[in-house]
Write a protein that holds these residues in place. Structure first.
Motif, PDB file in Angstrom:
ATOM      1  N   LEU A  24      -3.492   1.057  -6.528  1.00 51.16           N
ATOM      2  CA  LEU A  24      -2.414   0.088  -6.322  1.00 51.16           C
ATOM      3  C   LEU A  24      -2.893  -1.094  -5.486  1.00 51.16           C
ATOM      4  CD1 LEU A  24       0.632   2.370  -5.465  1.00 51.16           C
ATOM      5  CD2 LEU A  24       0.203   1.147  -7.593  1.00 51.16           C
ATOM      6  N   ARG A  46       5.064  -0.690   5.988  1.00 53.68           N
ATOM      7  CA  ARG A  46       5.785   0.077   4.969  1.00 53.68           C
ATOM      8  C   ARG A  46       4.916   0.380   3.751  1.00 53.68           C
ATOM      9  NH1 ARG A  46       9.883  -3.535   5.979  1.00 53.68           N
ATOM     10  NH2 ARG A  46       9.583  -4.537   3.975  1.00 53.68           N
ATOM     11  N   ILE A  47       4.025  -0.537   3.390  1.00 52.55           N
ATOM     12  CA  ILE A  47       3.225  -0.314   2.183  1.00 52.55           C
ATOM     13  C   ILE A  47       1.905   0.400   2.450  1.00 52.55           C
ATOM     14  CG2 ILE A  47       4.265  -2.218   0.925  1.00 52.55           C
ATOM     15  CD1 ILE A  47       1.785  -3.865   1.506  1.00 52.55           C
ATOM     16  N   PRO A  93       1.147   3.350   3.581  1.00 53.96           N
ATOM     17  CA  PRO A  93       1.018   4.716   3.056  1.00 53.96           C
ATOM     18  C   PRO A  93       0.758   4.761   1.545  1.00 53.96           C
ATOM     19  CG  PRO A  93       2.927   4.557   4.497  1.00 53.96           C
ATOM     20  CD  PRO A  93       2.438   3.156   4.262  1.00 53.96           C
ATOM     21  N   LEU A  94       1.036   3.677   0.841  1.00 54.79           N
ATOM     22  CA  LEU A  94       0.894   3.638  -0.605  1.00 54.79           C
ATOM     23  C   LEU A  94      -0.324   2.866  -1.097  1.00 54.79           C
ATOM     24  CD1 LEU A  94       4.628   2.780  -1.370  1.00 54.79           C
ATOM     25  CD2 LEU A  94       3.558   5.039  -1.444  1.00 54.79           C
ATOM     26  N   VAL A  95      -0.743   1.876  -0.314  1.00 50.95           N
ATOM     27  CA  VAL A  95      -1.791   0.952  -0.738  1.00 50.95           C
ATOM     28  C   VAL A  95      -2.875   0.898   0.330  1.00 50.95           C
ATOM     29  CG1 VAL A  95      -2.281  -1.442  -1.408  1.00 50.95           C
ATOM     30  CG2 VAL A  95      -0.065  -0.438  -1.962  1.00 50.95           C
TER      31      VAL A  95
END
Length: 88
Positions: A2, A43-44, A46-48
């Protein structure tokens, strides 16, 4: 894999009087004493992966972006060639 693209070049004029050209909304600390920009990155994360986070800003805010986001590689910060501002 991502990627994240954060648009952070606006002057924040629609959030007047809180935001001004020297402190646009992406740098305002309204929640938890962190700027909207820092909160967005947190916020992002953990995903990216940090190396896949990109920020687009204008020439006036590059140094402030680098200061607020020291973990973001400098080559991931892009300067927009012309500020178009979203029309009202």
């Amino acid at each position: 894999m991502l990627y994240a693209l954060i648009l952070a070049g606006g002057k924040g004029t629609r959030l007047y009087p809180l935001s001004r050209s020297d402190t646009p909304k992406q740098f305002l600390k309204v929640v938890n004493n962190k700027s909207f920009l820092v909160n967005t990155v947190e916020r992002i994360k953990p995903l990216v992966e940090t190396s896949n986070i990109y920020v687009v800003t204008n020439r006036d805010y590059v140094d402030k972006i680098k200061e607020e986001l020291p973990d973001i590689p400098h080559e991931n910060i892009f300067i927009e060639p012309a500020n178009k501002e979203t029309p009202y």
